[in-house]
Design a protein around this motif. Structure first.
Motif, PDB file in Angstrom:
ATOM      1  N   GLU A 246      27.245  47.950  35.251  1.00  0.00           N
ATOM      2  CA  GLU A 246      25.842  47.527  35.233  1.00  0.00           C
ATOM      3  C   GLU A 246      24.889  48.702  35.011  1.00  0.00           C
ATOM      4  N   LEU A 247      25.419  49.915  34.994  1.00  0.00           N
ATOM      5  CA  LEU A 247      24.556  51.092  34.859  1.00  0.00           C
ATOM      6  C   LEU A 247      23.858  51.125  33.509  1.00  0.00           C
ATOM      7  N   ALA A 248      24.548  50.661  32.453  1.00  0.00           N
ATOM      8  CA  ALA A 248      23.903  50.631  31.131  1.00  0.00           C
ATOM      9  C   ALA A 248      22.690  49.719  31.148  1.00  0.00           C
ATOM     10  N   PHE A 317      21.801  55.433  29.136  1.00  0.00           N
ATOM     11  CA  PHE A 317      22.013  54.051  28.702  1.00  0.00           C
ATOM     12  C   PHE A 317      22.940  54.002  27.489  1.00  0.00           C
ATOM     13  N   THR A 318      22.699  54.869  26.506  1.00  0.00           N
ATOM     14  CA  THR A 318      23.534  54.891  25.308  1.00  0.00           C
ATOM     15  C   THR A 318      24.969  55.274  25.649  1.00  0.00           C
ATOM     16  N   LEU A 319      25.140  56.264  26.536  1.00  0.00           N
ATOM     17  CA  LEU A 319      26.480  56.687  26.932  1.00  0.00           C
ATOM     18  C   LEU A 319      27.214  55.565  27.656  1.00  0.00           C
ATOM     19  N   TYR A 320      26.548  54.915  28.608  1.00  0.00           N
ATOM     20  CA  TYR A 320      27.203  53.849  29.370  1.00  0.00           C
ATOM     21  C   TYR A 320      27.469  52.612  28.507  1.00  0.00           C
ATOM     22  N   LEU A 323      30.654  53.379  26.820  1.00  0.00           N
ATOM     23  CA  LEU A 323      31.771  53.260  27.759  1.00  0.00           C
ATOM     24  C   LEU A 323      32.078  51.797  28.065  1.00  0.00           C
ATOM     25  N   ASN A 324      31.042  50.966  28.145  1.00  0.00           N
ATOM     26  CA  ASN A 324      31.268  49.529  28.335  1.00  0.00           C
ATOM     27  C   ASN A 324      31.995  48.925  27.136  1.00  0.00           C
ATOM     28  N   TYR A 325      31.571  49.330  25.953  1.00  0.00           N
ATOM     29  CA  TYR A 325      32.187  48.807  24.735  1.00  0.00           C
ATOM     30  C   TYR A 325      33.664  49.183  24.665  1.00  0.00           C
ATOM     31  N   LEU A 326      33.986  50.384  25.118  1.00  0.00           N
ATOM     32  CA  LEU A 326      35.385  50.829  25.128  1.00  0.00           C
ATOM     33  C   LEU A 326      36.150  50.313  26.344  1.00  0.00           C
ATOM     34  N   LYS A 327      35.461  49.552  27.211  1.00  0.00           N
ATOM     35  CA  LYS A 327      36.067  48.951  28.405  1.00  0.00           C
ATOM     36  C   LYS A 327      36.661  50.012  29.330  1.00  0.00           C
ATOM     37  N   LEU A 328      35.890  51.066  29.551  1.00  0.00           N
ATOM     38  CA  LEU A 328      36.327  52.151  30.429  1.00  0.00           C
ATOM     39  C   LEU A 328      35.712  52.075  31.828  1.00  0.00           C
ATOM     40  N   LEU A 329      34.867  51.066  32.068  1.00  0.00           N
ATOM     41  CA  LEU A 329      34.170  50.961  33.357  1.00  0.00           C
ATOM     42  C   LEU A 329      34.625  49.782  34.192  1.00  0.00           C
ATOM     43  N   GLY A 330      35.610  49.023  33.710  1.00  0.00           N
ATOM     44  CA  GLY A 330      36.090  47.879  34.471  1.00  0.00           C
ATOM     45  C   GLY A 330      35.107  46.727  34.440  1.00  0.00           C
ATOM     46  N   GLY A 331      35.230  45.829  35.422  1.00  0.00           N
ATOM     47  CA  GLY A 331      34.327  44.692  35.537  1.00  0.00           C
ATOM     48  C   GLY A 331      34.742  43.474  34.751  1.00  0.00           C
ATOM     49  N   GLU A 332      35.980  43.472  34.189  1.00  0.00           N
ATOM     50  CA  GLU A 332      36.385  42.316  33.389  1.00  0.00           C
ATOM     51  C   GLU A 332      36.845  41.145  34.258  1.00  0.00           C
ATOM     52  N   ASP A 333      37.524  41.419  35.367  1.00  0.00           N
ATOM     53  CA  ASP A 333      38.104  40.368  36.202  1.00  0.00           C
ATOM     54  C   ASP A 333      37.103  39.928  37.263  1.00  0.00           C
ATOM     55  N   ARG A 334      36.207  39.044  36.892  1.00  0.00           N
ATOM     56  CA  ARG A 334      35.220  38.482  37.822  1.00  0.00           C
ATOM     57  C   ARG A 334      35.133  36.990  37.591  1.00  0.00           C
ATOM     58  N   PRO A 335      36.029  36.215  38.186  1.00  0.00           N
ATOM     59  CA  PRO A 335      36.072  34.773  37.898  1.00  0.00           C
ATOM     60  C   PRO A 335      34.826  34.018  38.339  1.00  0.00           C
ATOM     61  N   CYS A 336      34.102  34.557  39.330  1.00  0.00           N
ATOM     62  CA  CYS A 336      32.919  33.854  39.850  1.00  0.00           C
ATOM     63  C   CYS A 336      31.620  34.479  39.350  1.00  0.00           C
ATOM     64  N   SER A 337      31.711  35.273  38.297  1.00  0.00           N
ATOM     65  CA  SER A 337      30.528  35.951  37.798  1.00  0.00           C
ATOM     66  C   SER A 337      30.444  35.790  36.295  1.00  0.00           C
ATOM     67  N   ALA A 429      29.406  65.174  29.259  1.00  0.00           N
ATOM     68  CA  ALA A 429      30.064  63.865  29.213  1.00  0.00           C
ATOM     69  C   ALA A 429      30.061  63.303  27.787  1.00  0.00           C
ATOM     70  N   ILE A 430      28.933  63.448  27.093  1.00  0.00           N
ATOM     71  CA  ILE A 430      28.847  62.965  25.704  1.00  0.00           C
ATOM     72  C   ILE A 430      29.825  63.727  24.820  1.00  0.00           C
TER      73      ILE A 430
END
Length: 485
Positions: A246-248, A317-320, A323-337, A429-430
């Protein structure tokens, strides 16, 4: 002076408490649960608070230190200028002072022992310093005219009306940021002021543009409103409220707010510059023109600070988003979200605010979670980072007096230094992401195979608030690990 002397004496006595504590004996019957039930005002009554002697002394010591730090508001004269006072309170609250220390400072400022001017005087001084320096709307002569039909008398009446209605919200600016009705009041009063004084109209540099009205009270309210919205978003970073994926989104919203404030400050500067030029042409007394230069300088400094925050937030924002696009931050397994529900949750504090309007979910989610080429994203982040460093260098050259941080000189220098360190860490980091994408990814959008490879070679760590250079700047630590054979 007496208060400071008493605090110093009390702090010196704390060491003696530990040395003589073993000489006494506990008297538990002095306060029992039966007495607690009679004193409690809640139903059911709260349980008795039990605290060790060491914890009690530690808490007392912190309370005395907080009160001692609060004394600086009078010693440094920070209470005389509303901008200094706001910045002082903001830094003082970072200490997370205890309730008694908060109440003590509140009493000094606005209670029976108040040392600061009245809220209404502070409010007018704030308005004057930001949007109405050397303006006829705040000319003291207006308050000496007693003829009801005279425009000056009517201007004074309207300003007093705004001051009375806005004073309570101004005093509670840290507790209330939703100024919807407050903004409507300012707009209505500004409209009436324009009927009485038409000299505040200005033409844009483009000769084809129409004259635009200057609404000083509305502009002042909007500036404070957006700043408080920025503080609320930053508080979420400091308290570690947002999930990594959610940081992005939240850095996008922070840069969106600061971009709005930058444009707002530029518009204010347009009118201030016009007034300054008019004073130089019409008034032989250059004192007013020199006063205008002070306000113009402060406007320039506020703009530089806002651009620095906007640029660093845009870079993160651009960096995160990458990272979201590359799926490096997790958050995929949220059945109730879902993405929409999480957007509504994070933006809930701002739903009832009409200006600035909250962007629609569709308009936000596409730029936050869709990515172009990895190299292109890295270039955008680095360009924004370069702008942030340039503005931070400007802030570093300015003194606390120019930025209205009197009483918090050390904290201001530390804040600028922390922003610069956050910029450097973001650049590293970039660079790590760029190197990995160049080696294992592709120049265009990464396909699923390249994403899997990048996930196997990149490790992303989100630091805790205690380990960051600045709590509100969440810079990820990105390292490469050996690819699986």
């Amino acid at each position: 002076v007496d208060m400071k002397r008493n605090l110093t004496t009390l702090c010196g006595m704390l060491g003696k408490f530990g040395g003589t504590h073993n000489l006494g004996r506990p008297v538990k019957e002095a306060f029992s649960e039966k007495v607690q039930r009679r004193l409690a005002t809640t139903v059911p009554p709260r349980p008795m608070a039990e605290m060790s002697f060491r914890d009690a002394v530690t808490k007392l010591e912190k309370m005395l230190q907080d009160i001692h730090a609060a004394l600086l508001v009078e010693e440094t004269g920070a209470f005389k200028d509303p901008c200094n006072l706001v910045n002082f309170l903001q830094f003082w609250n970072v200490r997370e002072p205890l309730t008694f220390a908060r109440a003590t400072l509140q009493t000094w400022l606005f209670g029976d022992l108040k040392v600061a001017p009245s809220i209404e005087k502070l409010l007018l001084k704030d308005v004057k310093g930001l949007v109405l320096r050397e303006d006829k709307l705040l000319d003291p002569i207006n308050w000496t005219v007693e003829v009801p039909a005279d425009p000056r008398h009517q201007i004074a009446r309207l300003i007093d009306n705004f001051r009375q209605k806005a004073s309570m919200d101004y005093q509670n600016m840290y507790q209330s940021f939703n100024r919807r009705s407050y903004l409507r009041k300012a707009e209505a009063i500004d409209t009436e002021l324009h009927e009485l004084s038409r000299e505040n109209w200005i033409v844009e540099e483009d000769p084809e543009s129409e004259p635009i009205p200057y609404f000083p009270l509305t502009y002042w309210v909007y500036h404070h409103k957006v700043r408080q919205m920025e503080w609320i978003v930053e508080l979420g970073f400091e308290q570690d409220v947002y999930a990594p994926d959610e940081l992005a989104l939240m850095y996008w919203y922070l840069q969106h707010l600061t971009a709005s404030r930058v444009e707002h400050l530029k518009r204010i500067r347009l009118f201030l510059s016009n007034r300054h030029e008019r004073l130089l042409r019409e008034d032989r007394n250059t004192e007013k023109a020199r006063n205008m230069l002070l306000t113009l300088g402060y406007n320039t400094n506020l703009t530089a600070e806002a651009i620095a925050i906007h640029s660093l937030a845009f870079s993160l924002f651009t960096l995160y988003s990458l990272l979201n696009y590359l799926k490096l931050l997790g958050g995929e397994d949220r059945p109730c979200s879902s993405d929409r529900l999480r957007y509504q949750l994070r933006m809930k504090p701002f739903f009832n605010i009409s200006t600035p309007e909250l962007p629609a979910y569709v308009d936000v989610w596409d730029p936050v979670y869709a990515s172009g080429g990895s190299q292109e994203q890295c270039n955008k982040a680095e360009d924004a980072l370069k702008t942030a460093k340039e503005r931070i260098t400007v802030l570093k050259s300015l003194g606390p007096q120019e930025m209205k941080y009197v009483g918090n000189e050390v904290e201001y220098q530390n804040r600028v230094r922390q922003m610069l360190r956050s910029c450097i860490a973001t650049g590293l980091a970039i660079a790590s992401v760029r190197a990995a994408c160049a080696k294992y990814g592709s120049e265009d959008k990464a396909d699923s195979l390249h994403k899997d490879v990048l996930r196997s070679v990149l490790n992303v760590e989100i630091p805790n608030p205690e380990t960051r250079y600045a709590a509100q700047w969440v810079v990820p630590k990105i390292t490469q690990k050996k690819a699986k054979s």
